[in-house]
Scaffold this active site. Structure first.
Site, PDB file in Angstrom:
ATOM      1  CD  GLU A   1      -3.222   7.693 -49.466  1.00  0.00           C
ATOM      2  OE1 GLU A   1      -3.490   8.228 -48.389  1.00  0.00           O
ATOM      3  OE2 GLU A   1      -3.362   6.476 -49.656  1.00  0.00           O
TER       4      GLU A   1
ATOM      5  NE  ARG B   1       4.140   3.924 -52.780  1.00  0.00           N
ATOM      6  CZ  ARG B   1       3.136   4.411 -52.054  1.00  0.00           C
ATOM      7  NH1 ARG B   1       2.237   3.611 -51.505  1.00  0.00           N
ATOM      8  NH2 ARG B   1       3.002   5.706 -51.894  1.00  0.00           N
TER       9      ARG B   1
ATOM     10  CG  HIS C   1       3.617   8.157 -47.116  1.00  0.00           C
ATOM     11  ND1 HIS C   1       3.356   7.065 -47.925  1.00  0.00           N
ATOM     12  CD2 HIS C   1       2.623   8.179 -46.216  1.00  0.00           C
ATOM     13  CE1 HIS C   1       2.247   6.463 -47.509  1.00  0.00           C
ATOM     14  NE2 HIS C   1       1.788   7.120 -46.463  1.00  0.00           N
TER      15      HIS C   1
ATOM     16  CD  GLU D   1      -0.752   3.418 -49.413  1.00  0.00           C
ATOM     17  OE1 GLU D   1      -1.790   3.444 -48.720  1.00  0.00           O
ATOM     18  OE2 GLU D   1       0.127   4.288 -49.363  1.00  0.00           O
TER      19      GLU D   1
HETATM   20  O1  IFM Z   1      -1.588   3.988 -43.506  1.00  0.00           O
HETATM   21  C1  IFM Z   1      -2.130   4.681 -44.581  1.00  0.00           C
HETATM   22  C2  IFM Z   1      -1.037   5.149 -45.519  1.00  0.00           C
HETATM   23  O2  IFM Z   1      -0.111   5.942 -44.872  1.00  0.00           O
HETATM   24  C3  IFM Z   1      -1.619   5.945 -46.662  1.00  0.00           C
HETATM   25  N1  IFM Z   1      -2.715   5.252 -47.261  1.00  0.00           N
HETATM   26  C4  IFM Z   1      -3.720   4.682 -46.438  1.00  0.00           C
HETATM   27  C5  IFM Z   1      -3.094   3.829 -45.360  1.00  0.00           C
HETATM   28  C6  IFM Z   1      -4.176   3.210 -44.469  1.00  0.00           C
HETATM   29  O3  IFM Z   1      -4.921   4.198 -43.832  1.00  0.00           O
END
Ligand code: IFM
Length: 443
Positions: free
Chosen positions: A167, A78, A122, A354
């Protein structure tokens, strides 16, 4: 590790995740600046004012990194595309060198038998667009739609899946209300608008890529279990508001075409005009899959002294914590996977896109014993197995992250990788957790 592949469905995908700004290196090869390049220069935004200028130098070392993925017996990789690498001004002129990088990266992923899981955005918004108001600007859905089409034209047909945004809660609330991430605002109007515009941009990209024939489109949402700090009515109400802002705003809009009342109570006066129409025209439309990022829980209390809505505070409970100070709470992952199925998406395929932990990992004699991370992964795989048993249509798990990398406002201090990176020499050293997964995934 008590599990083998056989403990999971035949087609279950195991992967590792990264993001462009956190690993590639920035501001070279014709790329423009992103708002993280500029935010990092601001006072006290990032620890030691570190930035992603070099990061893991993945731009030059991606072949080596993909070899590690292959050696780990993973199925999928990913990654994300940097908007400012491809469109230095955010729109208009394309930086062909940047676009070609993603073409080569895609070929290299496929050559190693890995499935490419792309995230279009992102968090590295071009600084030129940030100057125009960024996620507050009512035109951002069009800018994002154009970017999505440019990427899709180059590599879309080779992707196993495409996520629009990673996110959106972090893109909007964390960055515009809590001020922790670029652009570092603490402004409820900016928060409400960016929360709405991120969803509108997602919808615009979905519509455009659908019309180009894509049927593997999704979005990646993060969820954090909101636990009332006490049984008091006030704390229970505060936790419900936190849950609405963090966990329900985005999924409810996409799957039901409305925003949760507990969140609207504070945000509605700040939303752009005709927001209800956008829900119908852009936001409420089918997905092909949903990505779930999950790390921790928080305890939520009513903050009677806080004059500002949402009048709540969050803190940690007594459970063991990671280097981020996040409690380890795998039950939350199981909770969200079931709740999403029951309340929002039914049989839609879900990926845990994630999950992982940071630790102050050090090398001893060239070796990193990260026993806590091994346990963390094991517990969260158990939670996923339990969800599968309950009938959740869970299709895969991606560890965050392949490499130690630039952890945003924490700079290089927090190490999430299953591969250690020495940021002086760029030497990669797989940690024990990597070898654990390598053994587990061997066919
Ligand atoms: O590093 C981040 C990522 O970019 C997005 N999700 C959470 C991870 C940890 O904080």
């Amino acid at each position: 590790m008590a599990f083998t592949r056989k403990d999971f469905p035949e087609d279950f995908i195991f992967g590792a995740a990264t993001a462009a700004y956190q690993i590639e290196g920035s501001q070279f090869g014709g790329a423009g600046r992103s708002h993280w390049d500029t935010f990092a220069k601001g006072p006290h935004n990032v620890i030691r004012a570190e930035d992603g200028a070099t990061a893991c130098d993945h731009y030059n070392r991606f072949e080596e990194d993909l070899d590690i993925m292959k050696a780990g017996n993973f199925d999928a990789y990913r990654f994300s595309t940097s908007w400012s690498r491809v469109l230095p001004e955010g729109k208009g002129q394309i930086n062909q060198t940047g676009l070609d990088f993603y073409d080569r990266l895609t070929d290299s992923i496929l050559e190693r038998g890995l499935k490419p899981f792309l995230t279009l955005y992102h968090w590295d918004l071009p600084a030129a667009l940030a100057d125009l108001g960024g996620w507050k600007n009512p035109d951002i859905h069009n800018w994002f739609g154009d970017f999505a089409e440019i990427i899709d034209q180059k590599i879309g047909d080779r992707m196993a899946s495409i996520a629009t945004i990673n996110e959106p809660w972090c893109v909007s609330y964390l960055s515009h209300m809590l001020g922790h991430h670029a652009p570092g605002l603490r402004d409820i109007r900016a928060a409400a608008r960016s929360m709405h515009h991120a969803l509108k941009a997602h919808g615009e990209a979905i519509t455009r890529l659908r019309s180009r024939g894509r049927d593997n489109l999704g979005i990646v949402l993060n969820f954090e279990y909101a636990h009332p700090k006490s049984n008091s009515k006030d704390d229970i109400k505060a936790a419900a508001i936190q849950d609405a802002l963090y966990n329900r705003w985005f999924i409810e809009a996409m799957s039901k075409g409305c925003y949760p009342q507990e969140a609207l109570a504070g945000l509605e006066p700040h939303l752009p005009e005709h927001w209800q129409d956008d829900l119908k025209t852009h936001i409420h439309q089918p997905l092909d899959w949903l990505g779930v990022n999950y790390y921790t829980r928080s305890l939520v209390a009513h903050a009677s002294n806080d004059p500002c809505w949402p009048h709540l505070s969050t803190s940690n409970g007594p459970l063991p914590q990671t280097q981020m100070g996040w409690e380890i709470y795998p039950e939350g992952l199981e909770y969200f996977l079931s709740t999403l199925k029951e309340n929002y998406i039914g049989e839609l395929p879900i990926y845990v896109t994630e999950n992982g932990m940071a630790w102050d990992d050090t090398l001893k004699n060239g070796h990193c014993d990260d026993a806590l991370r091994k346990e963390f992964i094991h517990k969260h795989l158990e939670a996923q197995k339990e969800s599968l048993r309950k009938g959740v249509n869970l299709k895969g798990f991606f560890y965050w992250s392949l490499l130690d990398n630039f952890e945003w406002a924490f700079g290089y201090e927090k190490r999430f990788g299953m591969v250690h990176v020495d940021f002086e020499t760029q030497k990669r050293t797989p940690k024990d957790s990597f070898y654990m997964l390598q053994n587990m995934l061997e066919r």
